[in-house]
Design an enzyme around this catalytic site. Structure first.
Site, PDB file in Angstrom:
ATOM      1  N   TYR A   5     -26.856 -31.062 -16.627  1.00 26.86           N
ATOM      2  CA  TYR A   5     -27.071 -31.456 -15.348  1.00 26.86           C
ATOM      3  C   TYR A   5     -28.618 -32.004 -15.310  1.00 26.86           C
ATOM      4  O   TYR A   5     -29.344 -31.427 -14.620  1.00 26.86           O
ATOM      5  CB  TYR A   5     -27.035 -29.983 -14.454  1.00 26.86           C
ATOM      6  CG  TYR A   5     -25.791 -29.546 -14.679  1.00 26.86           C
ATOM      7  CD1 TYR A   5     -24.590 -30.000 -13.799  1.00 26.86           C
ATOM      8  CD2 TYR A   5     -25.254 -28.382 -15.462  1.00 26.86           C
ATOM      9  CE1 TYR A   5     -23.544 -29.595 -13.751  1.00 26.86           C
ATOM     10  CE2 TYR A   5     -23.898 -28.016 -15.444  1.00 26.86           C
ATOM     11  CZ  TYR A   5     -22.825 -28.581 -14.516  1.00 26.86           C
ATOM     12  OH  TYR A   5     -21.771 -27.935 -14.569  1.00 26.86           O
TER      13      TYR A   5
ATOM     14  N   TYR B  67     -16.429 -19.972 -10.564  1.00 25.13           N
ATOM     15  CA  TYR B  67     -16.848 -21.008 -11.674  1.00 25.13           C
ATOM     16  C   TYR B  67     -16.188 -20.586 -13.021  1.00 25.13           C
ATOM     17  O   TYR B  67     -16.520 -19.352 -13.333  1.00 25.13           O
ATOM     18  CB  TYR B  67     -18.533 -20.838 -11.707  1.00 25.13           C
ATOM     19  CG  TYR B  67     -18.645 -21.807 -12.927  1.00 25.13           C
ATOM     20  CD1 TYR B  67     -18.846 -23.331 -12.657  1.00 25.13           C
ATOM     21  CD2 TYR B  67     -19.107 -21.414 -14.091  1.00 25.13           C
ATOM     22  CE1 TYR B  67     -19.342 -24.110 -13.700  1.00 25.13           C
ATOM     23  CE2 TYR B  67     -19.735 -22.330 -15.113  1.00 25.13           C
ATOM     24  CZ  TYR B  67     -19.611 -23.638 -14.728  1.00 25.13           C
ATOM     25  OH  TYR B  67     -20.094 -24.541 -15.737  1.00 25.13           O
TER      26      TYR B  67
ATOM     27  N   ASP C 195     -11.824 -13.866 -16.032  1.00 21.85           N
ATOM     28  CA  ASP C 195     -12.692 -14.696 -16.741  1.00 21.85           C
ATOM     29  C   ASP C 195     -13.916 -13.468 -16.873  1.00 21.85           C
ATOM     30  O   ASP C 195     -14.927 -13.721 -15.951  1.00 21.85           O
ATOM     31  CB  ASP C 195     -13.049 -15.861 -15.827  1.00 21.85           C
ATOM     32  CG  ASP C 195     -14.313 -16.579 -16.462  1.00 21.85           C
ATOM     33  OD1 ASP C 195     -14.686 -16.166 -17.569  1.00 21.85           O
ATOM     34  OD2 ASP C 195     -14.297 -17.737 -16.056  1.00 21.85           O
TER      35      ASP C 195
ATOM     36  N   LYS D  30     -19.940 -16.374 -24.404  1.00 17.66           N
ATOM     37  CA  LYS D  30     -21.331 -16.107 -24.132  1.00 17.66           C
ATOM     38  C   LYS D  30     -22.046 -14.924 -24.862  1.00 17.66           C
ATOM     39  O   LYS D  30     -22.569 -15.382 -25.964  1.00 17.66           O
ATOM     40  CB  LYS D  30     -21.604 -15.740 -22.585  1.00 17.66           C
ATOM     41  CG  LYS D  30     -21.621 -16.865 -21.673  1.00 17.66           C
ATOM     42  CD  LYS D  30     -22.097 -16.755 -20.372  1.00 17.66           C
ATOM     43  CE  LYS D  30     -22.010 -17.743 -19.327  1.00 17.66           C
ATOM     44  NZ  LYS D  30     -22.726 -18.904 -19.769  1.00 17.66           N
TER      45      LYS D  30
END
Length: 428
Positions: A20, A148, A248, A277
């Site tokens: 980003y 997300y 998720d 993660k």
């Protein structure tokens, strides 16, 4: 010859594309020399207390001796071997551990490379399951707004279609359905009205393969902590309408919310669960997608007879060894006490921010602390201010949030929260 700090930053500015980021208007970037415990040492000698666990992954701190030793020992055995037709102890041990620790019924494990890929795998599992049931029309997914799930194409399609950072690709993505997110707070009473939008979308159940959501915490979509009752009701509705449920847990897994997995707050088991993660304690990239017998049997009895996915680095032995050691450390270190202490200290340290003019809300759940601002701030303005305070905090939009390593001491956490207060207090 080692590069100087200036050489690293010049080369980075010329060639390295960060997430980003823009080459035309580059954001501040800092060269790292080393990291140990919860401290990142920059190439110019400054030290920063890391409040982000390197995007929520470094549970046990940097340069952990047990993790280092496990990495070296595994490298002496085998660093990588293809997973097609071959297997190895680190992968088998890891999958057994995940089956034992995750909610009941999740007993098949597919290993992949990253969180986004684990979501892609989950979506493919759901689609292939329904295809094998002779129901190929069940091909859409129902997700929550403000959700997300990652940056790859399938994952992008189930992120919030407006605020999920991916609206530029809207015309190139699979068209999914979205329900309003729950407003009932984690600590408050549940409002049945939260279910109305979901129920309305479930009228299209004949076309829906699965509901996909982040259990309890909507992370990148706003650090929203919602009622466990909502999650219970979603499980019941999925069963009622014959729609699969994908959880998720990439951000919430391994204790971050105060439960080992966020689904435990609601006492439910999804059909498919995504992990990533924290899986390797931040040492290597690895993810896992778990499913129950219903999904695995359904897929394997279908037309293909196999699950149609196979990453090159699937089941990488080094990554699996790191995951096994990280899980062992988590369980040995009394993670519940660690996260409980984080929660108490984050609440105490961040609560003074509530009185600041720039602040709209302060909230804490487990090892997650959030200061929500009234107005969005630019990263270019806030990042150098946090670095000047000797802390590493990576805010986005209106959110100044932290997910510290579980091993952060009381003094280190006090420095982190005080630094946040100092920066936010200077916002107009």
């Amino acid at each position: 010859m080692a590069l100087s700090n200036d050489d690293i930053l010049a080369g980075d500015l010329a060639h390295v594309w960060h997430p980003y980021s823009s080459f035309l208007t580059p954001s501040p970037t800092y060269a790292v020399r080393s990291a140990k415990g919860v401290t990142i040492t920059l190439a110019d000698g400054r030290e920063l207390i890391d409040g982000m666990s390197s995007w929520w992954s470094v549970l046990h701190g940097y340069n952990h001796p047990r993790m280092n030793a496990a990495l070296a020992a595994q490298a002496e055995q085998v660093s990588h071997v293809m997973f097609g037709g071959l297997t190895h102890e680190p992968a088998v041990t890891l999958c057994q551990k995940l089956v034992e620790l995750t909610p009941a019924g999740l007993n098949k494990v597919f290993l992949s490379d990253s969180g986004s890929v684990s979501v892609e795998v989950a979506m493919k599992m759901a689609l292939q399951y329904w295809h094998s049931q002779g129901r190929p029309e069940k091909h859409q997914f129902l997700a929550l707004k403000k959700g997300y799930h990652g940056d790859t194409f399938g994952a992008m399609s189930v992120c919030d279609p407006v605020t999920g950072m991916h609206h530029l690709f809207r015309d190139n993505l699979m068209q999914q359905r979205f329900a309003e997110p729950p407003n009932s707070n984690f600590y408050g009473e549940f409002d049945e009205a939260d279910l109305e939008s979901l129920k309305e979308q479930l009228h299209h159940h004949k076309q829906l393969a699965a509901v996909i959501l982040e259990p309890i915490v909507q992370g990148t979509g706003g650090m929203r902590f919602y009622s466990p009752v909502y999650l219970q009701k979603v499980r019941e509705l999925c069963d009622q309408y014959n729609v699969l449920l994908i959880a998720d847990e990439i951000a919430t897994g391994f204790g971050r919310t105060g439960k080992l997995f966020a689904c435990e707050h609601a006492g439910i088991s999804p059909d498919i669960m995504c992990l990533g993660k924290t899986l390797t304690g931040g040492y290597m990239t690895l993810a896992a997608t778990l499913c129950n017998d219903k999904i695995s049997d359904g897929i394997c009895r279908g037309e293909a007879g196999v699950f149609m996915h196979g990453p090159t680095f699937m089941g990488n032995p080094l990554a699996c060894a790191m995951a096994n050691t990280s899980i062992d450390l988590l369980l040995e270190n009394n993670w519940q006490a660690q996260v409980s202490a984080l929660a108490a200290r984050l609440s105490e340290g961040l609560e003074p921010c509530r009185e600041l003019a720039a602040v709209a809300d302060v909230r804490v759940l487990g090892g997650i602390g959030v200061v929500e601002l009234h107005q969005a701030q630019t990263l270019d303005e806030l990042q150098p201010a946090f670095v000047a305070e000797g802390i590493w905090v990576r805010p986005f939009g209106k959110l100044v949030y932290v997910m510290p390593p579980y091993v952060m001491s009381a003094n280190e956490l006090a420095t982190l929260t005080q630094g946040i207060y100092n920066v936010v207090s200077r916002l107009s």
